[in-house]
Design an enzyme around this catalytic site. Structure first.
Site, mmCIF file in Angstrom:
data_model
loop_
_atom_site.group_PDB
_atom_site.id
_atom_site.type_symbol
_atom_site.label_atom_id
_atom_site.label_comp_id
_atom_site.label_asym_id
_atom_site.label_seq_id
_atom_site.Cartn_x
_atom_site.Cartn_y
_atom_site.Cartn_z
ATOM 1 N N LYS A 1 0.767 4.940 8.195
ATOM 2 C CA LYS A 1 1.414 5.306 6.920
ATOM 3 C C LYS A 1 0.363 5.469 5.821
ATOM 4 C CE LYS A 1 2.455 1.812 4.609
ATOM 5 N NZ LYS A 1 1.823 0.921 3.647
ATOM 6 N N THR B 1 0.862 -1.183 0.000
ATOM 7 C CA THR B 1 0.000 0.000 0.000
ATOM 8 C C THR B 1 0.897 1.231 0.000
ATOM 9 O OG1 THR B 1 -1.646 -1.204 1.280
ATOM 10 C CG2 THR B 1 -1.864 1.198 1.208
ATOM 11 N N LYS C 1 -7.326 1.923 -2.963
ATOM 12 C CA LYS C 1 -6.898 1.403 -1.654
ATOM 13 C C LYS C 1 -6.974 2.511 -0.596
ATOM 14 C CE LYS C 1 -4.814 -1.320 1.352
ATOM 15 N NZ LYS C 1 -5.085 -2.640 1.841
HETATM 16 P P1 NAP Z 1 5.374 -6.790 7.320
HETATM 17 O O1 NAP Z 1 4.943 -8.074 7.891
HETATM 18 O O2 NAP Z 1 5.947 -5.737 8.204
HETATM 19 O O3 NAP Z 1 6.417 -7.131 6.126
HETATM 20 C C1 NAP Z 1 7.072 -6.096 5.444
HETATM 21 C C2 NAP Z 1 7.963 -6.710 4.387
HETATM 22 O O4 NAP Z 1 8.605 -5.644 3.667
HETATM 23 C C3 NAP Z 1 9.083 -7.590 4.954
HETATM 24 O O5 NAP Z 1 9.324 -8.659 4.080
HETATM 25 C C4 NAP Z 1 10.254 -6.605 4.982
HETATM 26 O O6 NAP Z 1 11.515 -7.234 4.972
HETATM 27 C C5 NAP Z 1 10.015 -5.882 3.676
HETATM 28 N N1 NAP Z 1 10.722 -4.595 3.616
HETATM 29 C C6 NAP Z 1 10.502 -3.496 4.359
HETATM 30 N N2 NAP Z 1 11.350 -2.511 4.005
HETATM 31 C C7 NAP Z 1 12.119 -3.003 3.010
HETATM 32 C C8 NAP Z 1 13.185 -2.470 2.227
HETATM 33 N N3 NAP Z 1 13.642 -1.223 2.404
HETATM 34 N N4 NAP Z 1 13.737 -3.273 1.284
HETATM 35 C C9 NAP Z 1 13.302 -4.526 1.105
HETATM 36 N N5 NAP Z 1 12.302 -5.096 1.812
HETATM 37 C C10 NAP Z 1 11.722 -4.331 2.764
HETATM 38 O O7 NAP Z 1 4.183 -6.061 6.540
HETATM 39 P P2 NAP Z 1 2.879 -6.679 5.841
HETATM 40 O O8 NAP Z 1 1.760 -6.671 6.834
HETATM 41 O O9 NAP Z 1 3.246 -7.916 5.104
HETATM 42 O O10 NAP Z 1 2.543 -5.489 4.811
HETATM 43 C C11 NAP Z 1 3.264 -5.316 3.598
HETATM 44 C C12 NAP Z 1 2.521 -4.293 2.735
HETATM 45 O O11 NAP Z 1 1.182 -4.768 2.486
HETATM 46 C C13 NAP Z 1 2.384 -2.913 3.386
HETATM 47 O O12 NAP Z 1 2.475 -1.893 2.419
HETATM 48 C C14 NAP Z 1 0.991 -2.955 3.994
HETATM 49 O O13 NAP Z 1 0.444 -1.658 4.165
HETATM 50 C C15 NAP Z 1 0.244 -3.800 2.972
HETATM 51 N N6 NAP Z 1 -0.939 -4.547 3.483
HETATM 52 C C16 NAP Z 1 -0.918 -5.200 4.685
HETATM 53 C C17 NAP Z 1 -2.065 -5.886 5.110
HETATM 54 C C18 NAP Z 1 -2.116 -6.616 6.443
HETATM 55 O O14 NAP Z 1 -3.232 -6.946 6.897
HETATM 56 N N7 NAP Z 1 -0.984 -6.929 7.072
HETATM 57 C C19 NAP Z 1 -3.204 -5.926 4.305
HETATM 58 C C20 NAP Z 1 -3.165 -5.288 3.059
HETATM 59 C C21 NAP Z 1 -2.035 -4.603 2.653
HETATM 60 P P3 NAP Z 1 12.203 -7.718 6.356
HETATM 61 O O15 NAP Z 1 11.679 -9.111 6.590
HETATM 62 O O16 NAP Z 1 13.646 -7.664 6.073
HETATM 63 O O17 NAP Z 1 11.789 -6.763 7.439
#
Ligand code: NAP
Length: 289
Positions: free
Chosen positions: A236, A93, A168
């Protein structure tokens, strides 16, 4: 299609597993190598050395990382190794502007970009039941649709590049209002001494029923705020909505403003990595204080 997945966090890891189940997963990469290695062991799929190397062997690359700068960093690295005809699908997102920048980085290399943010939470990712809102070239989406159906049960074309992220933003603003309403109402019910399990069971099936109440109602009342969706990530998203609102001077969105203040307070107290249902911490204190 040979699929590569970059970003194996709460959402990305499940999406990669579902691509694997459907026979599409070809390469994975994650910034923290242990996560990629654990998934490689589970799936038998190779970990790419870096995003550029992954780009060289895949036909479709799915990105799921945290923020705008992270997406652009990944797309720059993909662009360095990209083969013409590749489709890059970003499910993070981020802002519509980031989608436009990512698309132009790839266009120069013969690659296509779709902004494909998703909704449905980690449960949706796990069950391949995500709702996916797509911006970009519709013909490119049609080439990717069958493959994307391995992770999403509803894929809707919204419009040109950036439109998926704009959709979104609508979703995230609505989610903020739902969080406000559910946490406040449950706190009210608890203060009245009701049996809250019964309250949730009946309210969930009536006109006020919603996903957040059904999936997070009981856990928040039990004081459990394991993500789920990290509060700092929703904060964010709301700052993205706030910057989009600048196009409409003189307009205010009270739910947006209030939720940003509440989330900031929780982040300052060290709760940014908890689920967004941690908003209940503030509501409970307000009603009992
Ligand atoms: P998360 O569990 O915190 O995972 C974040 C991922 O991004 C990890 O693999 C992290 O790597 C990677 N990352 C962060 N900064 C990076 C960088 N500079 N370079 C390379 N990789 C990087 O988050 P999530 O819940 O999966 O969410 C991911 C995205 O989907 C976000 O934009 C969020 O807003 C969106 N989203 C989330 C949900 C939900 O319910 N969780 C639903 C819809 C959309 P590391 O493992 O090294 O930290």
């Amino acid at each position: 299609m040979k699929v590569g997945v970059i970003g194996l966090g709460a959402m990305g890891a499940y999406m990669a597993m579902n691509f694997n189940k459907a026979g599409h997963l070809h390469r994975i990469w994650n910034r923290t190598a242990q996560k990629a290695e654990a998934l490689a062991e589970q799936t038998g799929v190779e970990v790419a050395e870096n995003p550029s190397a992954l780009a060289g062997t895949c036909e479709l690359i799915l990105i799921c990382v945290s923020r705008d700068t992270d997406v652009l960093e990944m797309v720059e690295q993909i662009a360095a190794g990209v083969r013409p005809g590749i489709i890059v699908v970003d499910t993070s997102t981020v802002s519509s502007e980031t989608a436009t920048k990512a698309a132009s980085l790839l266009a120069g290399k013969g690659g296509s970009f779709l902004d494909c943010p998703v909704s449905g939470g980690v449960e949706g990712a796990k069950n391949a039941a995500l709702a996916m809102m797509v911006g970009g070239d519709e013909a490119v989406l049609e080439r990717a649709r069958d493959t994307l159906a391995s992770i999403a049960s509803n894929i809707v074309y919204i419009g040109p590049t950036g439109s998926g992220q704009a959709c979104k933003a609508v979703n995230q603003l609505m989610a903020a209002g739902i969080n406000q309403a559910v946490t406040e109402a449950l706190s009210f019910g608890e203060a009245m001494g009701l049996n809250m399990d019964n309250v949730i069971d009946v309210v969930s099936t009536g006109a006020a029923g919603n996903w957040f109440l059904s999936h997070r109602g009981k856990s928040m009342l039990a004081g459990s705020y394991a993500p789920g969706f990290k509060l700092a990530l929703h904060h964010k998203d709301l700052t993205i909505c706030q910057s989009m609102l600048q196009k409409f001077p003189g307009t205010s969105l009270p739910i947006l403003e209030m939720t940003l203040v509440h989330y900031q307070r929780l982040m300052d107290q060290g709760f940014g990595d908890e689920d967004i249902s941690a908003l209940y911490r503030l509501k409970k204190i307000q009603l009992q204080g």
